[in-house]
Design a protein around this motif. Structure first.
Motif, short mmCIF file in Angstrom:
data_model
loop_
_atom_site.label_atom_id
_atom_site.label_comp_id
_atom_site.label_asym_id
_atom_site.label_seq_id
_atom_site.Cartn_x
_atom_site.Cartn_y
_atom_site.Cartn_z
N ILE A 88 0.98 4.20 -2.68
CA ILE A 88 0.69 5.59 -2.31
C ILE A 88 1.85 6.49 -2.77
O ILE A 88 1.63 7.60 -3.28
CB ILE A 88 0.49 5.71 -0.79
CG1 ILE A 88 -0.82 5.02 -0.38
CG2 ILE A 88 0.44 7.19 -0.34
CD1 ILE A 88 -0.98 4.83 1.12
N LEU B 211 -3.11 12.13 -0.09
CA LEU B 211 -2.21 10.97 -0.21
C LEU B 211 -1.11 11.02 0.84
O LEU B 211 -0.69 9.98 1.37
CB LEU B 211 -1.60 10.96 -1.62
CG LEU B 211 -2.56 10.53 -2.74
CD1 LEU B 211 -1.96 10.84 -4.11
CD2 LEU B 211 -2.87 9.04 -2.62
N GLN C 150 0.85 -1.21 0.00
CA GLN C 150 0.00 0.00 0.00
C GLN C 150 0.87 1.25 0.00
O GLN C 150 0.63 2.22 -0.72
CB GLN C 150 -0.89 0.00 1.25
CG GLN C 150 -2.17 -0.82 1.11
CD GLN C 150 -3.07 -0.63 2.32
OE1 GLN C 150 -2.91 0.32 3.09
NE2 GLN C 150 -4.03 -1.51 2.46
N ARG C 151 1.88 1.17 0.87
CA ARG C 151 2.76 2.35 0.97
C ARG C 151 3.44 2.65 -0.38
O ARG C 151 3.52 3.81 -0.81
CB ARG C 151 3.82 2.10 2.06
CG ARG C 151 4.73 3.28 2.30
CD ARG C 151 5.87 2.90 3.22
NE ARG C 151 6.69 1.83 2.60
CZ ARG C 151 7.68 1.21 3.23
NH1 ARG C 151 7.97 1.52 4.49
NH2 ARG C 151 8.36 0.26 2.63
N THR D 285 -0.26 7.52 7.77
CA THR D 285 -1.01 6.52 8.54
C THR D 285 -0.46 5.12 8.29
O THR D 285 -0.20 4.35 9.24
CB THR D 285 -2.51 6.55 8.15
OG1 THR D 285 -2.98 7.88 8.30
CG2 THR D 285 -3.33 5.60 8.99
N VAL D 286 -0.27 4.82 6.99
CA VAL D 286 0.21 3.46 6.65
C VAL D 286 1.63 3.25 7.20
O VAL D 286 1.96 2.19 7.73
CB VAL D 286 0.17 3.27 5.12
CG1 VAL D 286 0.90 1.98 4.71
CG2 VAL D 286 -1.26 3.23 4.63
N ASN E 287 -1.34 12.29 3.86
CA ASN E 287 -1.91 11.84 5.14
C ASN E 287 -2.03 10.31 5.16
O ASN E 287 -1.74 9.67 6.16
CB ASN E 287 -3.29 12.46 5.36
CG ASN E 287 -3.19 13.93 5.74
OD1 ASN E 287 -2.12 14.38 6.21
ND2 ASN E 287 -4.24 14.68 5.51
N ARG E 288 -2.50 9.80 4.05
CA ARG E 288 -2.69 8.35 3.96
C ARG E 288 -1.35 7.63 4.11
O ARG E 288 -1.23 6.62 4.79
CB ARG E 288 -3.33 8.03 2.61
CG ARG E 288 -3.61 6.57 2.36
CD ARG E 288 -4.66 6.05 3.31
NE ARG E 288 -4.80 4.61 3.18
CZ ARG E 288 -5.17 3.80 4.12
NH1 ARG E 288 -5.48 4.32 5.32
NH2 ARG E 288 -5.28 2.52 3.93
N TYR E 289 -0.31 8.21 3.50
CA TYR E 289 1.03 7.63 3.57
C TYR E 289 1.51 7.60 5.03
O TYR E 289 2.05 6.60 5.52
CB TYR E 289 2.00 8.47 2.72
CG TYR E 289 3.45 8.05 2.86
CD1 TYR E 289 3.95 6.97 2.10
CD2 TYR E 289 4.32 8.69 3.74
CE1 TYR E 289 5.26 6.56 2.24
CE2 TYR E 289 5.63 8.28 3.90
CZ TYR E 289 6.11 7.22 3.14
OH TYR E 289 7.40 6.80 3.29
#
Lengths: 358, 214
Positions: A240, A256, A236-237, A262-263, A258-260
């Motif tokens: 992203i 993206l 996932q990382r 978190t992951v 922020n999502r990075y």
């Protein structure tokens, strides 16, 4: 009745009343007699009889409990001693039994001279289908244990140093230690898992083995799960990161990003957990208690330090069943004696009756 | 005292008073007859009640205990009369066997049983005051006076004072009550308890009461 005593006159009347009552009773039909007889056993008398029976049963149970408790105490003491003796006397590699209280109670076939083989090694095999192959990549076993050695008088200091040396020689270290009155103490050793059995053998040479418990916790499933989740998160990382490189708008970049974050946080957390497991698997934890001969073993009572309702309830249950067990054991001792006493009383009663008749 | 066999009709007690017809059956016959005719037991009672009261009074020294033991003995005898067998022991011998059993229990426990009376539904009656003096008169303290003085010292003060006045000095109860600053009933109770304690103490010491020879 011609007498000066009023008391005797009154007594005569009472006897006449009793006689009249008896006549009436005998003249009554059988069913009525039964009813009256049942009624004549007056409530106070009945309750006194029941009270006596209840008191007798209570006394019997208390005595049985006391006898059972004493017998259990005696048996436990002897059992622990004999088990410790057996464990200490048994040669390495021969079947022996672990003392009471050990987590691994059955060490039959435990060969301390051959690390990784025997009971413990078999327990490593998932499903118990055969011995595990040491060094197999995905098999993760956390090993720990506790050993109590009774060392000779005035030999505590030397034994303490030798324990430290044993840990170092095995490629491990002393994680923590504590000493009490220079006659007993505890060391927590971390040694490579493969060296644990060898370290135990060397520790046993310090004195008389009083207690030994070894356990293995299979964390393979947890390890594989963590690794799988870690793999997914890493994929996932990477995805992203690719998207982030291609992002053209500010809002898209921020989302993206922020999502990075978190992951990445999740990846680090999982990696930390995997590191902990690897550390636990690589290094076994062995708690070594050294005690000079003649020193009383300290009573471990975690409940006193951190009482909780749960532990109190557990202890209450244990106490309840212990008392019941003690009573049952005591009754086993008492019942034959009571039966014998009944026979003696019956014989005695027969002799007394015969004497009275003669 | 060995009681009379009573096999001679009317041997004990004043029978036939107040115009009542004398029952000429022997004690054994009365006891056997009482199985089917409970009234026959009353005749046996009339014949031996006073003698039995005297028997107990001379052994317990206590009017109250003597009266209670008499009542309990007759109640027990009445309740278990069906167990009597005419096999060598005559009726009165059997009755005194029951009495000795009750007396033994009294000396062991210091109290009189009431089981038989309770079983028959007979009330436990107090001794009327006028009977107190009469029962005491049945006891001859003279032969045991020496032993009495010795044991008296061990009694509680109140009982000792009461016995001193009543038994050793022979004073009447109203006088004893005045000397002790209590009611007459209380004075009787103290004397009664004192005598009971005394009898038990003598029994424990193995001092056979002189009246045993009667």
């Amino acid at each position: 009745m011609d007498t000066e005593f009023r008391f005797l006159e009154q007594l005569e009347k009472d006897l006449q009343v009793a006689a009249a009552r008896q006549r009436a009773f005998e003249a009554a039909p059988l069913s009525e007699r039964r009813r009256r007889r049942a009624r004549s056993s007056s409530a106070p008398h009945r309750s006194a009889t029941w009270g006596t029976i209840a008191a007798s049963i209570a006394i019997l149970l208390v005595v049985a409990g006391a006898i059972g408790g004493l017998s259990q105490v005696g048996r436990d003491g002897g059992g622990a001693l004999s088990a410790a003796f057996d464990a200490a006397e048994a040669p390495a590699g021969s079947p022996t039994s672990a003392p009471r209280g050990g987590r691994v109670k059955d060490l039959a076939g435990f060969d301390t001279s051959a690390p990784g083989i025997g009971y413990f090694a078999e327990s490593q095999s998932p499903g118990g289908s055969g011995p595990a192959v040491p060094g197999q990549d995905l098999t993760k076993i956390v090993r720990d244990g506790a050993i109590t050695i009774v060392v000779p008088v005035d030999g505590f200091g030397e034994s303490f140093d030798r324990t430290t040396a044993i840990a170092n020689d095995a490629g491990g270290f002393v994680l923590s230690s504590s000493i009490s009155q220079e006659r007993q103490g505890t060391l927590v050793l971390r040694v490579p898992a493969a060296e644990l059995d060898g370290a135990v053998v060397r520790l046993r040479e310090l004195g008389r083995l009083a207690e030994l418990s070894l356990s293995g916790r299979d964390v393979t499933a947890e390890y594989i799960d963590l690794r799988s989740r870690l793999g997914v998160l890493k994929t996932q990382r990477d995805l992203i990161l690719e998207l982030l490189n291609e992002a053209t708008t500010v809002s898209g970049t921020l989302g993206l990003s922020n999502r990075y974050t978190t992951v990445q946080t999740q990846i680090e957390r999982l990696q930390g957990s995997l590191n902990v497991i690897n550390d636990q698997v690589d290094l076994a934890t062995l708690t070594v208690t050294l005690r000079e001969d003649g020193v009383t073993a300290p009573i471990e009572n975690d409940d006193v330090r951190s009482p909780s309702l749960g532990s109190a309830w557990d202890r209450a249950q244990q106490g309840f069943f212990s008392v019941i067990a003690a009573v049952v054991v005591g009754l086993g001792y008492l019942i034959p004696l009571l039966a014998l006493a009944c026979v003696v009383l019956l014989v005695r009663g027969g002799i007394m009756r015969r004497r009275a008749a003669s | 005292m060995m009681p009379s066999t009573g096999d001679e009709p009317g041997a004990i007690g004043r029978l036939g008073g107040r115009g009542r017809r004398v029952d000429e059956r022997t004690d054994t016959q009365l006891l056997l007859a009482s199985r089917t005719d409970p009234g026959a037991f009353t005749a046996l009672y009339r014949r031996h009640a006073e003698a039995l009261l005297r028997y107990f009074a001379r052994r317990t020294l206590d009017p109250e205990a003597a009266a209670e033991l008499t009542a309990e003995t007759f109640a027990q005898a009445f309740a278990s009369r069906a167990t009597y067998r005419d096999e060598g022991v005559d009726g009165v011998g059997w009755l005194y066997g029951v009495a000795r059993h009750q007396l033994g229990r009294f000396f062991r426990s210091g109290r009189v049983d009431a089981d038989a009376r309770r079983k028959l539904g007979m009330p436990e009656r107090p001794v009327p005051p006028e009977d107190f003096d009469r029962i005491e008169e049945l006891v001859d303290f003279e032969p045991i006076r020496e032993a009495l003085v010795e044991v008296l010292a061990e009694l509680p003060d109140r009982q000792r004072d009461a016995l001193q006045l009543r038994v050793l000095e022979g004073r009447e109860y109203p006088e004893v009550a005045r000397a002790l600053s209590c009611t007459e009933v209380n004075a009787r109770q103290r004397v009664s308890r004192g005598l009971r304690t005394l009898a038990l103490a003598l029994q424990e010491r193995g001092l056979a009461l002189a009246t045993e020879a009667d």
